[in-house]
Design a protein around this motif. Structure first.
Motif, PDB file in Angstrom:
ATOM      1  N   UNK A 141      19.576  -5.125  38.393  1.00 12.12           N
ATOM      2  CA  UNK A 141      20.179  -4.785  37.927  1.00 12.12           C
ATOM      3  C   UNK A 141      20.480  -4.784  36.577  1.00 12.12           C
ATOM      4  N   UNK A 142      19.240  -3.909  35.674  1.00 15.57           N
ATOM      5  CA  UNK A 142      19.068  -3.558  34.533  1.00 15.57           C
ATOM      6  C   UNK A 142      18.386  -2.468  34.513  1.00 15.57           C
ATOM      7  N   UNK A 143      16.884  -2.630  33.981  1.00 14.47           N
ATOM      8  CA  UNK A 143      15.979  -1.619  34.231  1.00 14.47           C
ATOM      9  C   UNK A 143      15.120  -1.824  35.147  1.00 14.47           C
ATOM     10  N   UNK A 144      14.209  -0.997  35.085  1.00 14.12           N
ATOM     11  CA  UNK A 144      13.036  -1.655  36.074  1.00 14.12           C
ATOM     12  C   UNK A 144      12.012  -2.379  35.939  1.00 14.12           C
ATOM     13  N   UNK A 157       8.495  -1.177  43.345  1.00  8.65           N
ATOM     14  CA  UNK A 157       9.966  -0.684  42.662  1.00  8.65           C
ATOM     15  C   UNK A 157      10.635  -1.554  42.573  1.00  8.65           C
ATOM     16  N   UNK A 159      14.463  -1.018  41.645  1.00 10.12           N
ATOM     17  CA  UNK A 159      15.264   0.499  40.814  1.00 10.12           C
ATOM     18  C   UNK A 159      16.443  -0.062  40.500  1.00 10.12           C
ATOM     19  N   UNK A 160      17.574  -0.201  39.693  1.00 11.83           N
ATOM     20  CA  UNK A 160      18.726  -0.263  39.127  1.00 11.83           C
ATOM     21  C   UNK A 160      19.442   0.854  39.894  1.00 11.83           C
ATOM     22  N   UNK A 162      19.069   1.428  43.297  1.00 11.75           N
ATOM     23  CA  UNK A 162      18.885   2.277  44.651  1.00 11.75           C
ATOM     24  C   UNK A 162      18.623   0.745  45.801  1.00 11.75           C
ATOM     25  N   UNK A 164      15.194  -0.881  47.439  1.00 12.31           N
ATOM     26  CA  UNK A 164      13.872  -0.740  47.527  1.00 12.31           C
ATOM     27  C   UNK A 164      13.663  -1.255  48.438  1.00 12.31           C
ATOM     28  N   UNK A 184       9.231  -4.405  31.671  1.00 11.52           N
ATOM     29  CA  UNK A 184      11.027  -4.431  31.087  1.00 11.52           C
ATOM     30  C   UNK A 184      11.422  -4.761  30.131  1.00 11.52           C
TER      31      UNK A 184
ATOM     32  N   UNK B 154      15.620   3.368  32.896  1.00  9.97           N
ATOM     33  CA  UNK B 154      16.417   3.085  31.933  1.00  9.97           C
ATOM     34  C   UNK B 154      16.268   2.540  30.764  1.00  9.97           C
ATOM     35  N   UNK B 159      18.276   0.249  26.844  1.00  8.41           N
ATOM     36  CA  UNK B 159      17.780  -1.477  26.681  1.00  8.41           C
ATOM     37  C   UNK B 159      17.170  -1.460  24.972  1.00  8.41           C
ATOM     38  N   UNK B 314       4.917   3.113  44.234  1.00  2.61           N
ATOM     39  CA  UNK B 314       5.762   2.433  44.253  1.00  2.61           C
ATOM     40  C   UNK B 314       7.395   2.466  43.635  1.00  2.61           C
TER      41      UNK B 314
END
Lengths: 376, 572
Positions: A141-144, A157, A159-160, A162, A164, A184, B154, B159, B314
């Motif tokens: 919903x936010x960062x990786x 991973x 990912x925001x 997309x 996986x 994160x 990001x 952030x 990954x």
């Protein structure tokens, strides 16, 4: 105290771990072999040919093509063999079986929100049955983030923007670490919990009890509600219309686009077509659909995708009751009810994304632990 | 083994005691110098400063991890400390140190030139480095960054609340210092070789430095642009990496690793450069397979650009992409293996001097082998899935970066110290120190392989939920204390040598190469007359060298015998 605790391997608790470990140990063996060659060789030469020692130094060699080719080709061949086994393992890890049971994962700073197919939700704990392939469809919903279960030797991973995938079949009943393994932010190290691998019977019982007093809504049912709420049905009905194609039965079918390209309609395609419809306009239609980027939560999207996958085939009845987890989260957020759950799962108040995120089951609160450490 | 012919007159280097150090003493003569040797010393002092800061951060991290719930730091501070450690070590030390210090000092000396091609550009690059370094430090002092040295989006662009912009601009500016240094080396090596210094008479140090320079020139602009894009997205909300704005977060990783994997080779190729010199000169033997060693550097430089995706198995890149990157990663392992075997073959039938630089070189061979082999676990896509981003990776790249580059740096510092300063240090303590570093290093980083295999993620502040990791962390911290001692000791005995060390002769190690043909320290113009190279590189003869050694040993024994035959005189 764990000062004298030197474990040498993580638990081996999934089908992937069983394939993984032989490859890993083969590499360990090879590494030890070459390390010994180099270390022993270097020390032996350093002693034997130390200046002033009586060693044969006649006819020193400076170039030798056969020798060079030997230590070029042998590492090359060994490398290619390792590449083969590594790749075979990789392809297995990356190819979930068709009959895998799907569970959905949303990562956010700093918690894992997990949703089972029948709508049961849990935070930072993942319950799975032993012996059944499980496929996780994940998004951030936010960062990786990265979803990592060392005992299963799987990691992927999160990912925001997309989806996986990650899959495994748990083989041993037990509790295992679950880590976020992509940095994160501040509480990265506390974004985790555990995976509980259960006997299938216990799992089924857990799953049916997971709803407590409130009947859980399946993802398809929740998706149908979203479908109605944002009025997808105004344009996407049972038949193609002038404005929009019907979505009935499109899942898994090839879709041809206005620019002549085509794609198989999978989860990723459906999500993209909701949030960014103009990336792939179905042939014969114009740019009329609203863009839902930022309009729907990831959870809504997951449910919507689940619904569109079955729309028109096994169309579930839209729920008649308004009392469900989604619209009545408070029903499970009372402390006494939460503690009455048959497991340690924390029921998330997912309508409030700011709800205290990081909680490791059975762990002291963050501040308390930090303070304890400081007092030591 | 005289390799130079001075065309006119006789060689009398010691007539004039003026050298590049004592030619002038004003501060401005240092800060405005165009002399590559003085600029090298400016770099030595400044990179040592940044290395010290990075080491303090490392010490804090190790101390903090002795307890599963932390010791003194808050999580936010811990994140800033490990980010500072990575950023300082990578961008202000490892990438810069060997090329800017030893490359700067030695490239002109080794090829028989008076200076680099562009002396003022060289000085400008030091100022760019200092400006960049100062900005990076300022960012860390006034708010800090908690993104890790990788600045993944990001998080970094949308952030993180720290001074990301300032630090990135610092790295951007320091990057230009790297690019200009690379250009300077390439032009110098092409255009300024002394008469007779053909390409295949170049010391292998020059070959590896040339390959490094190419990578610096080609790769650094990419990371500069990439980091600038992060700043644009942070500041102007330009949609590039953040999916919220319509960008692609994984794109950043592709761009970042397109630089940062070659950067790994920018850090390790100079180490190869040093090790080739040390092994050949301390074995008194021409390097085995000169052409293979030279071209393997270029092969690494070329293939190094095609493997970045192995950091992203990954990350959600496609499975087929990952397989191709994995294959090329195995190919790039081969040139490194070639080098290792050629170095060992060089020692075979040599006359090996186990002086301190050679001990560092042998330690390098062993540690780098482990670092390289553990890379195979991570290059194989299947095994990488479990190990990536764990302490296994941390251990692996420290075996390469610290055990490789840092040991080579120490070896180089000891080897060329007499040439740079004109003073000899105490080799006995230096040899002991090399062993301390070797033990401390392995004790620090080997346990991290195991704890990574157990599943300990990197960049974790707490692990109270997995107390089984603690024993390994405590071992690692113990090792770090030993390693720290191994870094502090040279600072003392090398500094002491400046004041009390005996004066170094032109060639104190009995090495071969143009830099050893001029006085220690060299005059400002490097050579009083332009040297003409008549013989091959590393032109040692082990057989006659051995005869020489035997004669020397016999003489020493005779002298000892004589001493012991007249004992009574001393007592009176």
């Amino acid at each position: 105290m764990s000062f004298f605790n030197f474990p040498l391997a993580p638990p081996r608790a999934s089908n992937i771990a069983q394939t993984y470990d032989p490859v890993f140990y083969a590499l360990v063996g090879l590494s030890i072999f070459f390390t010994i060659i180099v270390c022993v060789g270097a020390i032996f030469f350093a002693i034997r040919y130390k200046a002033g020692t009586k060693a044969d130094r006649s006819r020193p060699m400076y170039e030798n093509l056969p020798l060079e080719l030997t230590w070029t080709i042998i590492p090359l061949i060994l490398g290619l063999v390792m590449f083969y086994f590594g790749t075979a393992l990789f392809v297995k890890i990356k190819t979930p079986p068709k009959n895998a049971e799907e569970i959905y994962v949303i990562g956010k700073q700093w918690m894992w929100h997990i949703q089972h197919g029948n709508g049961v939700r849990e935070n930072n704990t993942l319950h799975v049955p032993v012996g059944k392939p499980i496929k996780l469809t994940m998004i951030s919903q936010d960062v990786l983030h990265a979803f990592y279960i060392p005992a299963f030797r799987v990691q992927m991973g999160v990912v925001p923007g997309r989806y996986t995938e990650l899959w495994f079949t748990a083989t041993e009943v037990g509790e295992y670490h679950l880590f976020c393994n992509m940095y994160c932010g501040t509480q990265h190290s506390e974004m985790g919990g555990k995976v509980v691998a259960m006997d299938p019977k216990d799992y089924a019982e857990w799953l049916s009890n997971g709803g407590q007093s409130v009947a859980p809504m399946s993802m398809e049912q929740a998706g149908a509600k979203v479908y109605a709420r944002v009025h997808c049905d105004n344009c996407h009905g049972a038949e193609d219309t002038l404005h929009a194609p019907s979505l009935y039965g499109i899942y898994g079918k090839r879709r041809v686009f206005a620019d002549g390209t085509s794609l198989i309609a999978d989860d990723e395609y459906i999500r993209d077509s909701i949030v960014r419809p103009y990336d792939h306009i179905t042939a014969g239609y114009g740019q009329t659909m609203p863009v839902y980027q930022g309009q729907l939560t990831e959870e809504d999207l997951l449910n919507l995708v689940a619904y569109i996958k079955v729309i028109g085939t096994a169309l579930p009845n839209p729920p008649t009751s308004n009392v469900n987890r989604h619209s009545a989260p408070t029903a499970v957020s009372h402390t006494n009810e939460a503690s009455a759950l048959s497991t340690n799962a924390i029921q998330a108040d997912t309508d409030d994304p700011d709800a205290s995120p990081t909680r490791r089951v059975g762990a002291p609160a963050v501040g308390a632990v930090a303070a304890e450490g400081r007092n030591r | 083994m005289s390799s130079t012919v001075i065309p006119s007159g006789e060689l009398q280097p010691h007539v004039d005691e003026t050298n590049y150090l004592n030619v002038s003493h004003t501060i401005s003569s240092w800060l405005l110098t165009g002399d590559h040797k003085r600029i090298a010393l400016l770099y030595l002092v400044s990179t040592s400063f940044f290395f010290f800061l990075g080491s303090v951060a490392a010490g804090l991290i190790r101390y903090e991890l002795t307890s599963p719930a932390g010791v003194v730091l808050e999580s936010d501070t811990y994140n800033k400390v490990f980010s500072s450690h990575g950023i300082l070590m990578v961008f202000t030390f490892l990438v810069v140190a060997i090329p800017a210090i030893f490359g700067n000092f030695l490239v002109p000396l080794m090829i028989g030139a008076r200076d680099l091609a562009f002396p003022r550009l060289n000085l400008a690059s030091w100022y760019m480095y200092m400006t960049g370094g100062t900005l990076i430090l300022a960012g860390m002092v006034f708010g800090g960054v908690d993104t890790g040295w990788t600045f993944y989006t990001p998080y970094s662009s949308m952030y993180s609340n720290g001074q990301v912009t300032m630090v990135i601009i610092g790295i951007f500016i320091a990057g230009f210092s790297t690019i200009t240094t690379g250009i300077n080396f390439v032009v110098t090596i092409h255009k300024m070789r002394a008469p007779g210094m053909t390409w295949f008479r170049l010391p292998l140090f020059i070959w590896a430095m040339y390959a490094t320079s190419l990578m610096m020139i080609l790769a650094t602009p990419v990371v500069a642009i990439t980091l600038l894009l992060v700043v644009y997205e942070r500041t102007f909300k330009l949609p590039i990496f953040s999916p919220e704005l319509g960008g692609d977060p994984v794109l950043f990783q592709h761009l970042f690793w397109f630089y940062s994997h070659p950067a790994v080779y920018i850090m390790i190729l100079p180490a190869f450069a040093v090790i080739s010199e040390l092994i050949a000169n301390f074995s008194r033997k021409r390097i085995f397979g000169y052409h293979f060693v030279a071209f393997s550097s270029l092969a690494i430089a070329g293939l190094g650009f095609l493997v970045w995706g192995h950091h992203m198995f990954v990350s959600s890149q496609s499975m087929y992409e990952s397989i191709v990157f994995s294959l090329i990663s195995f190919l790039v392992a081969v040139p490194s293996a070639i080098k290792i075997f050629n170095w060992m073959a060089t020692m075979y039938k040599g006359n090996i001097r186990l002086q301190s630089p050679m001990i560092y070189a042998i330690a390098f061979l062993m540690i780098f082998t482990v670092g390289g082999l553990t890379g195979l676990f991570l290059g194989a896509a299947g095994t990488d899935i479990h190990l990536t981003a764990t302490y296994f990776v941390v251990a692996h790249f420290h075996y390469v970066m610290v055990g490789g580059t840092m040991l080579a740096f120490l070896g180089a510092l000891h080897y060329w110290w007499p040439k740079m300063t004109g003073r000899m240090f105490a080799d006995g303590i230096a040899r002991v120190n090399a062993v301390i570093v070797f033990i401390g290093f392995n004790l620090t980083f080997f346990p991290q392989f195991i704890v990574g295999w157990l599943g300990m993620p990197r960049r974790y502040h707490y692990y109270y939920f997995a107390p089984e990791f603690q024993a390994y962390h405590i071992m690692s911290t113990l090792g770090a204390s030993v390693l720290g001692l191994g870094f502090i000791l040279p600072a003392f005995y090398l500094t002491k040598s400046l004041f009390t060390g005996e004066k170094a002769s032109a060639n104190p190690w009995g090495a071969h190469g143009l830099e050893w043909e001029t006085s220690s320290p060299p005059p400002t113009s490097n050579f009083l007359e332009t040297p003409i190279v008549m013989d091959e590189v590393y032109d040692f003869d082990p057989v006659s060298d051995h005869a020489e050694d035997l004669r020397r040993i016999a003489e020493e024994q005779q002298r000892k015998l004589n001493d012991s035959n007249r004992p009574s005189e001393d007592h009176n």
